[in-house]
Each structure stands twice: as structure tokens, then as C-alpha cells.
Scaffold this active site. Structure first.
Site, PDB file in Angstrom:
ATOM      1  N   CYS A  74      17.223   7.787  -2.097  1.00 17.03           N
ATOM      2  CA  CYS A  74      16.663   9.002  -2.107  1.00 17.03           C
ATOM      3  C   CYS A  74      17.894  10.091  -0.342  1.00 17.03           C
ATOM      4  O   CYS A  74      18.517   9.100   0.472  1.00 17.03           O
ATOM      5  CB  CYS A  74      15.130   8.783  -0.841  1.00 17.03           C
ATOM      6  SG  CYS A  74      15.260  10.478  -0.244  1.00 17.03           S
ATOM      7  N   CYS A  80      13.959  11.906   6.792  1.00 17.00           N
ATOM      8  CA  CYS A  80      12.555  11.843   6.764  1.00 17.00           C
ATOM      9  C   CYS A  80      12.280  10.785   7.269  1.00 17.00           C
ATOM     10  O   CYS A  80      12.852   9.591   7.041  1.00 17.00           O
ATOM     11  CB  CYS A  80      12.168  11.591   5.163  1.00 17.00           C
ATOM     12  SG  CYS A  80      10.516  11.487   4.478  1.00 17.00           S
ATOM     13  N   CYS A 161       9.957  12.343  -4.157  1.00 17.84           N
ATOM     14  CA  CYS A 161      10.334  11.164  -3.746  1.00 17.84           C
ATOM     15  C   CYS A 161       9.808  10.183  -3.710  1.00 17.84           C
ATOM     16  O   CYS A 161       9.068   8.805  -5.191  1.00 17.84           O
ATOM     17  CB  CYS A 161       8.666  10.909  -2.167  1.00 17.84           C
ATOM     18  SG  CYS A 161       8.507   9.661  -0.911  1.00 17.84           S
ATOM     19  N   TYR A 314     -13.569  -8.318   7.896  1.00 17.68           N
ATOM     20  CA  TYR A 314     -12.837  -6.815   8.384  1.00 17.68           C
ATOM     21  C   TYR A 314     -12.875  -6.245   7.061  1.00 17.68           C
ATOM     22  O   TYR A 314     -11.374  -6.293   6.276  1.00 17.68           O
ATOM     23  CB  TYR A 314     -11.388  -7.085   9.209  1.00 17.68           C
ATOM     24  CG  TYR A 314     -11.673  -7.712   9.968  1.00 17.68           C
ATOM     25  CD1 TYR A 314     -11.604  -6.985  11.147  1.00 17.68           C
ATOM     26  CD2 TYR A 314     -11.590  -9.263  10.316  1.00 17.68           C
ATOM     27  CE1 TYR A 314     -11.383  -7.429  12.477  1.00 17.68           C
ATOM     28  CE2 TYR A 314     -10.905  -9.902  11.959  1.00 17.68           C
ATOM     29  CZ  TYR A 314     -11.737  -9.321  12.816  1.00 17.68           C
ATOM     30  OH  TYR A 314     -11.762  -9.383  14.172  1.00 17.68           O
ATOM     31  N   GLU A 335     -17.795  -5.814   7.985  1.00 17.94           N
ATOM     32  CA  GLU A 335     -17.340  -4.439   8.577  1.00 17.94           C
ATOM     33  C   GLU A 335     -17.564  -3.115   9.459  1.00 17.94           C
ATOM     34  O   GLU A 335     -18.651  -3.288   8.810  1.00 17.94           O
ATOM     35  CB  GLU A 335     -16.894  -3.429   7.190  1.00 17.94           C
ATOM     36  CG  GLU A 335     -15.819  -2.350   6.510  1.00 17.94           C
ATOM     37  CD  GLU A 335     -15.300  -2.219   7.599  1.00 17.94           C
ATOM     38  OE1 GLU A 335     -13.714  -2.887   7.203  1.00 17.94           O
ATOM     39  OE2 GLU A 335     -14.782  -0.955   8.725  1.00 17.94           O
ATOM     40  N   ASP A 383      -9.374 -10.121   7.573  1.00 20.89           N
ATOM     41  CA  ASP A 383      -8.073  -9.333   7.586  1.00 20.89           C
ATOM     42  C   ASP A 383      -8.097  -7.997   8.613  1.00 20.89           C
ATOM     43  O   ASP A 383      -8.246  -7.216   8.178  1.00 20.89           O
ATOM     44  CB  ASP A 383      -8.293  -8.761   5.861  1.00 20.89           C
ATOM     45  CG  ASP A 383      -7.162  -7.626   5.863  1.00 20.89           C
ATOM     46  OD1 ASP A 383      -6.170  -7.612   6.493  1.00 20.89           O
ATOM     47  OD2 ASP A 383      -6.960  -7.332   3.984  1.00 20.89           O
ATOM     48  N   CYS A 410      -1.463  -7.301   8.643  1.00 19.98           N
ATOM     49  CA  CYS A 410      -0.216  -6.121   8.338  1.00 19.98           C
ATOM     50  C   CYS A 410       0.517  -6.153   9.641  1.00 19.98           C
ATOM     51  O   CYS A 410       1.227  -5.418   9.995  1.00 19.98           O
ATOM     52  CB  CYS A 410      -0.934  -5.323   8.447  1.00 19.98           C
ATOM     53  SG  CYS A 410      -2.332  -4.183   9.545  1.00 19.98           S
TER      54      CYS A 410
HETATM   55  N1  SAH Z   1      -9.836  -5.992   3.610  1.00 16.60           N
HETATM   56  C1  SAH Z   1      -9.871  -4.372   3.230  1.00 16.60           C
HETATM   57  C2  SAH Z   1      -9.446  -3.980   4.451  1.00 16.60           C
HETATM   58  C3  SAH Z   1      -8.570  -4.269   5.791  1.00 16.60           C
HETATM   59  S1  SAH Z   1      -8.255  -3.097   7.024  1.00 16.60           S
HETATM   60  C4  SAH Z   1      -9.136  -4.579   1.839  1.00 16.60           C
HETATM   61  O1  SAH Z   1      -7.767  -5.135   1.786  1.00 16.60           O
HETATM   62  O2  SAH Z   1      -8.990  -3.325   2.069  1.00 16.60           O
HETATM   63  C5  SAH Z   1      -8.520  -4.032   8.020  1.00 16.60           C
HETATM   64  C6  SAH Z   1     -10.177  -2.929   8.409  1.00 16.60           C
HETATM   65  O3  SAH Z   1     -10.639  -4.100   8.636  1.00 16.60           O
HETATM   66  C7  SAH Z   1     -11.026  -1.878   8.499  1.00 16.60           C
HETATM   67  O4  SAH Z   1     -11.137  -0.820   6.831  1.00 16.60           O
HETATM   68  C8  SAH Z   1     -11.213  -1.605   9.592  1.00 16.60           C
HETATM   69  O5  SAH Z   1     -12.387  -0.882   9.442  1.00 16.60           O
HETATM   70  C9  SAH Z   1     -11.442  -2.650   9.566  1.00 16.60           C
HETATM   71  N2  SAH Z   1     -12.442  -2.882  11.623  1.00 16.60           N
HETATM   72  C10 SAH Z   1     -10.955  -2.886  12.428  1.00 16.60           C
HETATM   73  N3  SAH Z   1     -11.726  -3.153  13.558  1.00 16.60           N
HETATM   74  C11 SAH Z   1     -13.314  -4.395  13.079  1.00 16.60           C
HETATM   75  C12 SAH Z   1     -14.074  -5.184  13.641  1.00 16.60           C
HETATM   76  N4  SAH Z   1     -13.839  -5.113  14.978  1.00 16.60           N
HETATM   77  N5  SAH Z   1     -15.116  -5.510  13.019  1.00 16.60           N
HETATM   78  C13 SAH Z   1     -15.225  -5.552  11.788  1.00 16.60           C
HETATM   79  N6  SAH Z   1     -14.243  -4.808  10.804  1.00 16.60           N
HETATM   80  C14 SAH Z   1     -13.244  -3.898  11.450  1.00 16.60           C
END
Ligand code: SAH
Length: 453
Positions: A74, A80, A161, A314, A335, A383, A410
Site C-alpha cells: 500500500c 495510515c 485500500c 459469548y 450473549e 469466544d 482474539c
Molecule cells: N461468537 C461471536 C461473537 C464473539 S465477540 C462470533 O463469532 O461472531 C464476543 C461477544 O461477547 C460480543 O458479542 C460481546 O457482546 C459478548 N460479551 C461480552 N461480554 C460478555 C459477557 N460477560 N457475557 C456474555 N457475552 C459477552
């Protein structure tokens, strides 16, 4: 004694890199951070900031280059703030990510014997994003549209981009032309005046459908019919054009109100065989190709036979839950964001899935509650966001003792912390698979398989 002075020039050898991809070197054992160099390089730097325990240098000259150094693909890379590893070859960037994961799991987590696979990269690590949010601004009387510079809100103007889908860049340029030709006012962050703040695009990679959103400091756009005509004539794949109202003085990009000025209020896309509705505000993974790789790995690690009760904690909009549902008896998705749970329920309906139940609330409150009522999982998928799992949740999982835990993360450092906790309390960490969801950035996603001892 601090051995460096601000504005002085020094020669240093880069002996390591931070997890964000900054080079690290030492002068008389004092740590210096520098943007730009790669481990092993010898560089000339100028000190721009001195703190008690470290200093920050600016790269002036590379005296001895690493064999991994390449010309960034880029043109605006150095200004950036979007990417941070374009000065490394694609292979070196993947190796960097594997090293970050390894270092966290082995050193911070103390898990010396875990198998850590090489990071799964993309065959074509370009134009992979399905969502773009371009800030719009004025610089010296000219309209600029692009991305924010590193650690600032200055806009780096760029027509293309390398990580965005080419349709996003094309739509953005049409909107820019419309705004210029019709002298529409541009939002100024410092005064809070002016109309247009951001241009957002969302694309269904598997359907080709395109959504264009103008984020406005107001609730109407002068000459909107002209914009609709320009966009739809040049890009017939556009399914939706939306005005998003955001009149607050905030860094948050989108407001809560949407006004559809053309087509539908959402677009659709597929991940694997599952279909999803995507509206301006809904969460959706930004790299659909690698998302499928990640979810398939999670599904493989879950090792389902059709008899299991599975928790997807999550769960966001329930994407992983749907992937798991095919091979499980029953899936519970948990969630905390209410809108996401609403989308998750709709997505399940859209796909005719009826063995998934979605529950809104914090995993660390919902799961102990379910467990106390006798609802247990055979397999648990988590997650969590960057801060990792709450210890109350982990304790409950230890007591519940599912056969397997699949951890999608992540953030390698909180992952390492949580794996260490679980491995002390009866789970064996079997394998770690890093996946490159964000090529050219320093981020890395991991899927981990743990089994009850
Ligand atoms: N598994 C999903 C999103 C993962 S991101 C996917 O693959 O698309 C993490 C997620 O955790 C977010 O949506 C966030 O809102 C949620 N989160 C954050 N803290 C939390 C908690 N204490 N209990 C439940 N969910 C939560």
C-alpha cells in the site's frame, strides 16, 4: 540514570518485537520502542519520547535490513493507522503471529508441551474486508476520504485500500464525487458543525449484495435522489442505501437511527451454508472467508456426534451456534448484547434451525444459574472479547466438567491466562490453531481444544 536524551540520534539493534509489531531494542539495557523495524535489523533512530522505564524512537534509517523486509503493497502504509505488518513478507507476518501465540501460551501460560500449529493464512490476503467505514473530512479546502492516521484523527486520503473489497472503494469514490459536485457540507469534529461524517459500506461476499450508508450529523441529505441515481446506475449490485443519523459529539461512528433511501434495510450473506441478514448496525465478522475457516476448526474440535448438549458462550449473533447446531442435540447460545440475541433468534429462524436456544445475559451469571438448575453441557465453546473469560465462569465450567472446551480467542495473552487456569483444574490443553483473520494487522485469532482429564 536514563541513557538516552530526547531528539538525539542513536544506532540500535532490534532484538525483539512487541505483540503489536513494534520493534524493540536496548541502549545500556534501557528499552526503546520503534515503529517500523523488524527483529534482527540495525537501525538509526531519533528519540521522540522518554519515560521512566522506556523510550520511544522514530525510525530514521535502516542500516542493515532483515531478509523478511518487503516494499509495502500500500502506498500510504507508513501514514495510515489501519495496517501494521505490511513491511514484512506475508510468510514473515504469519510467522510473527504464530510466535506471538507461542510466546504467550508457553511463557505467560506456562504450558510448555502444547501443540501450537502454524497460523492459517489466506490464499489471497487482499480485499478481504466486507465492511468499510471511511471518515470524511476537509483538509486545506479539499475533501478527503480515507482512514485515520496512526494514533490520530487526521485522515489519510486514499482512493484505494488493499484490504477492502474493490466495490467498497468504488462506492466510496462515487459518494465523494456526489458530495463535491453538490457542495454538501462535511462534518468538522472540532466544531461539531457540518453534515457528512462517515461513508460506510457492507458487502455480502457470497451474494454480491452491497449496502452504502452515509453517516450524517442531521436527518436529511440534500439532493439525495441524485446520489441514489449515481450509485445505482454505476453499481447495480447495490441493494440498500441508508442515511444513519448521528448528531452526538462522539467517536462512536454510527447513531441508532437509520433512514432507508433506496432498496431494503438489510443485505444478506452466507457463512458456509447459513444465511444471515446484515443491517447497518448488526455485528457481522469482517473477514467472511477466514471466519468459515475458524468456525469449521471450532466445529472439528467440538467433536460432536449428535447426542451432545453444547453451550456457545459469548455467541454474538449466533453464528457459531448455528454451525454447531447441525451436529448437536441442543445448543444454548449466551450473549450480553440484547440486539445481538434478537438477531441470533432471527438468524436461527431464517435457517430453519430449531434446536438452539438463545439467552441474553452475562455468561458468568447465566451459566452458574443454569448449572444450579441442573442444565449441563457436554461440550462448551467460548469466544470472549479481548479481556477473556470471567473467573466465575471458568470456576463453573470446572465444576460442570464438560468433556471438551473449545476456546476461540482474539487475544493471546488473556487466552494464555485462562488456559493456565483451566489446565490447573482438570483440563488438558491439546492443540492451539491460530487463524489469520486480519492480514497485515498484528491481530491473531486462535481456536484451542481442551479435554477433561
Ligand atoms: N461468537 C461471536 C461473537 C464473539 S465477540 C462470533 O463469532 O461472531 C464476543 C461477544 O461477547 C460480543 O458479542 C460481546 O457482546 C459478548 N460479551 C461480552 N461480554 C460478555 C459477557 N460477560 N457475557 C456474555 N457475552 C459477552
Amino acid at each position: 540514570m536514563i541513557p538516552v536524551k530526547k531528539n538525539e540520534v542513536y544506532k540500535i539493534e532490534i532484538s525483539g518485537m512487541t505483540h503489536e509489531g513494534q520493534g524493540v531494542g536496548r541502549i545500556d539495557n534501557f528499552t526503546i520502542f520503534v515503529d517500523g523495524p523488524i527483529k534482527g535489523e540495525e537501525v538509526e533512530i531519533k528519540i521522540i519520547e522518554v519515560k521512566k522505564s522506556y523510550a520511544v524512537g522514530k525510525l530514521i534509517k535502516i542500516l542493515k535490513a532483515s531478509p523478511e523486509r518487503v516494499e509495502p503493497p500500500c502506498k500510504v502504509y507508513h501514514r495510515c493507522g489501519g495496517c501494521s505488518l505490511q513491511h514484512m513478507s506475508a510468510e514473515a507476518a504469519l510467522k510473527f503471529k504464530t510466535d506471538v501465540v507461542t510466546e504467550n501460551i508457553r511463557r505467560i501460560g506456562g504450558l510448555k508441551d502444547v501443540v501450537i500449529h502454524d497460523t492459517i493464512g489466506m490464499e489471497n490476503p487482499f480485499n478481504y474486508r466486507n465492511k468499510a467505514q471511511y471518515p470524511v473530512g476537509m483538509q486545506k479546502g479539499e475533501m478527503v476520504v480515507g482512514f485515520y492516521a496512526k494514533r490520530s484523527h487526521d485522515i489519510v486520503n486514499s482512493p484505494v485500500c488493499i484490504i477492502q473489497h474493490s466495490d467498497s472503494d468504488k462506492a466510496k469514490l462515487i459518494v465523494k464525487r456526489f458530495l463535491e459536485e453538490n457542495k454538501i457540507s462535511i462534518y468538522d469534529e472540532t466544531t461539531g458543525k457540518g453534515l457528512v461524517r462517515h461513508i460506510m459500506t457492507r458487502i455480502g461476499f457470497n451474494t454480491g449484495e452491497l449496502m452504502v450508508v452515509l453517516v450524517l450529523n442531521g436527518s436529511s441529505l440534500p439532493k439525495q435522489d441524485k446520489l441514489v441515481k449515481m450509485l445505482t446506475e454505476e453499481m447495480p449490485q447495490i441493494k440498500s442505501i441508508v442515511l444513519n443519523v448521528n448528531t452526538a459529539k462522539t467517536n462512536v461512528i454510527l447513531g441508532s437511527k437509520n433512514i432507508v433511501i433506496y432498496g431494503d434495510d438489510s443485505i444478506t450473506d452466507y457463512i458456509g451454508k447459513f444465511k444471515f441478514n446484515i443491517s447497518p448496525l448488526s455485528f457481522f465478522q469482517v473477514n467472511p472467508v477466514q471466519t468459515e475457516v475458524l468456525y469449521n476448526k471450532a466445529l472439528e474440535y467440538a467433536g460432536l456426534t449428535g447426542e451432545e448438549t453444547v453451550f456457545d458462550l459469548y455467541c454474538g449473533i449466533g453464528t457459531i451456534s448455528l454451525f454447531l447446531s447441525e451436529k448437536a442435540k441442543k445448543v444454548y447460545g449466551v450473549e450480553v448484547v440484547e440486539d445481538a440475541i434478537r438477531d441470533a433468534k432471527e438468524n436461527a429462524k431464517l435457517n430453519g434451525v430449531n434446536n438452539v436456544e438463545f439467552i441474553v445475559g452475562e455468561a458468568e451469571r447465566i451459566i452458574p444459574d443454569m448449572y444450579s438448575k441442573g442444565i449441563k453441557a457436554d461440550v462448551v465453546v467460548v469466544d470472549p472479547p479481548r479481556k477473556g473469560c470471567d473467573e466465575v465462569l471458568l470456576e463453573t465450567l470446572v465444576n460442570m466438567s464438560p468433556k471438551r472446551i473449545v476456546y476461540v480467542s482474539c487475544n493471546p495473552s488473556t487466552l494464555a491466562r485462562d488456559l493456565a487456569f483451566l489446565s490447573e483444574k482438570g483440563f488438558e490443553v491439546l492443540e492451539v490453531q491460530p487463524v489469520d483473520m486480519f492480514p497485515w494487522s498484528s491481530h491473531v485469532e486462535c481456536v484451542v481444544l481442551m479435554s477433561r482429564l
